[in-house]
Design a protein around this motif. Structure first.
Motif, mmCIF file in Angstrom:
data_model
loop_
_atom_site.group_PDB
_atom_site.id
_atom_site.type_symbol
_atom_site.label_atom_id
_atom_site.label_comp_id
_atom_site.label_asym_id
_atom_site.label_seq_id
_atom_site.Cartn_x
_atom_site.Cartn_y
_atom_site.Cartn_z
ATOM 1 N N TRP A 1 4.075 -48.188 -43.741
ATOM 2 C CA TRP A 1 3.693 -49.162 -43.264
ATOM 3 C C TRP A 1 5.257 -49.890 -43.067
ATOM 4 C CZ3 TRP A 1 0.122 -51.686 -40.759
ATOM 5 C CH2 TRP A 1 -1.122 -51.449 -41.011
ATOM 6 N N THR A 2 5.799 -49.157 -44.573
ATOM 7 C CA THR A 2 7.072 -49.949 -43.757
ATOM 8 C C THR A 2 8.459 -49.003 -43.551
ATOM 9 O OG1 THR A 2 8.564 -48.851 -46.257
ATOM 10 C CG2 THR A 2 6.724 -50.740 -46.479
ATOM 11 N N ARG A 3 8.299 -48.231 -42.363
ATOM 12 C CA ARG A 3 9.092 -47.209 -41.859
ATOM 13 C C ARG A 3 10.243 -48.156 -40.690
ATOM 14 N NH1 ARG A 3 9.031 -41.556 -42.596
ATOM 15 N NH2 ARG A 3 9.221 -41.466 -40.117
ATOM 16 N N THR A 4 10.960 -48.063 -40.261
ATOM 17 C CA THR A 4 11.051 -49.118 -39.530
ATOM 18 C C THR A 4 11.101 -48.745 -37.748
ATOM 19 O OG1 THR A 4 12.823 -48.404 -39.431
ATOM 20 C CG2 THR A 4 12.873 -49.918 -40.687
ATOM 21 N N GLN A 5 10.386 -47.247 -37.853
ATOM 22 C CA GLN A 5 10.224 -47.021 -36.270
ATOM 23 C C GLN A 5 9.089 -47.459 -35.263
ATOM 24 O OE1 GLN A 5 10.626 -45.253 -39.164
ATOM 25 N NE2 GLN A 5 11.736 -43.863 -38.375
ATOM 26 N N ASN B 1 6.758 -51.196 -35.927
ATOM 27 C CA ASN B 1 6.979 -52.466 -36.340
ATOM 28 C C ASN B 1 5.390 -52.816 -36.742
ATOM 29 O OD1 ASN B 1 5.030 -54.164 -35.194
ATOM 30 N ND2 ASN B 1 6.765 -54.582 -33.547
ATOM 31 N N PRO B 2 4.893 -53.784 -38.023
ATOM 32 C CA PRO B 2 3.719 -54.196 -38.990
ATOM 33 C C PRO B 2 2.736 -54.038 -37.703
ATOM 34 C CG PRO B 2 5.185 -54.686 -40.343
ATOM 35 C CD PRO B 2 6.019 -54.702 -38.961
ATOM 36 N N ASN C 1 -0.663 -59.508 -39.595
ATOM 37 C CA ASN C 1 0.634 -59.134 -39.027
ATOM 38 C C ASN C 1 0.902 -59.633 -37.824
ATOM 39 O OD1 ASN C 1 1.531 -57.639 -41.128
ATOM 40 N ND2 ASN C 1 0.338 -55.487 -40.734
ATOM 41 N N ARG D 1 2.529 -50.789 -36.276
ATOM 42 C CA ARG D 1 0.917 -50.676 -37.151
ATOM 43 C C ARG D 1 -0.529 -50.705 -37.078
ATOM 44 N NH1 ARG D 1 4.412 -46.609 -39.385
ATOM 45 N NH2 ARG D 1 6.303 -46.910 -38.993
ATOM 46 N N ASP E 1 5.613 -46.944 -48.752
ATOM 47 C CA ASP E 1 6.423 -45.867 -47.128
ATOM 48 C C ASP E 1 6.119 -46.182 -45.764
ATOM 49 O OD1 ASP E 1 8.322 -44.139 -46.598
ATOM 50 O OD2 ASP E 1 7.174 -42.334 -47.029
#
Length: 111
Positions: free
Chosen positions: A32-36, A38-39, A69, A42, A30
């Motif tokens: 690490w995949t939120r769009t606010q 990018n990887p 990333n 993060r 969850d």
């Protein structure tokens, strides 16, 4: 890298099942995949937090992940150097040692 350094996933089988599930489903599934963010962003935030809190055990895993990333060794070295003035010289020096160990294991094109 030093054999004594735990990088995260290698030791996950030693964790309770619920902890492993939360790691897979909530943290990496969850957060690490939120769009606010990018990887890449993060990874930068995670590396900075781990350096600042002197969490060396988790740092090698996240340094490698940061490279995967899209961050480069020079960018990671720069953020760690910057953190020396905010989190302390020893935290940065230790993190730079780990980054150097990781860099020594990388193919030239990934640096």
């Amino acid at each position: 890298m030093s054999a004594s350094i735990v990088t995260g996933w290698e030791q996950q089988s030693n964790y309770p099942q619920k902890f492993a599930e939360l790691t897979d489903n909530v943290l990496f599934g969850d957060m690490w995949t939120r769009t606010q963010l990018n990887p890449r962003e993060r990874s930068l935030a995670t590396v900075a937090a781990l350096v600042a809190m002197y969490r060396l055990e988790q740092l090698p895993f996240h340094l490698k992940r940061a490279l995967d990333n899209g961050l480069c060794v020079d960018e990671l070295a720069e953020v760690i150097t910057h953190l020396a003035f905010y989190s302390g010289w020893p935290t940065a020096a230790s993190a730079l040692n780990l980054l150097s160990e990781l860099q020594a294991c990388l193919p030239e094109h990934q640096e």
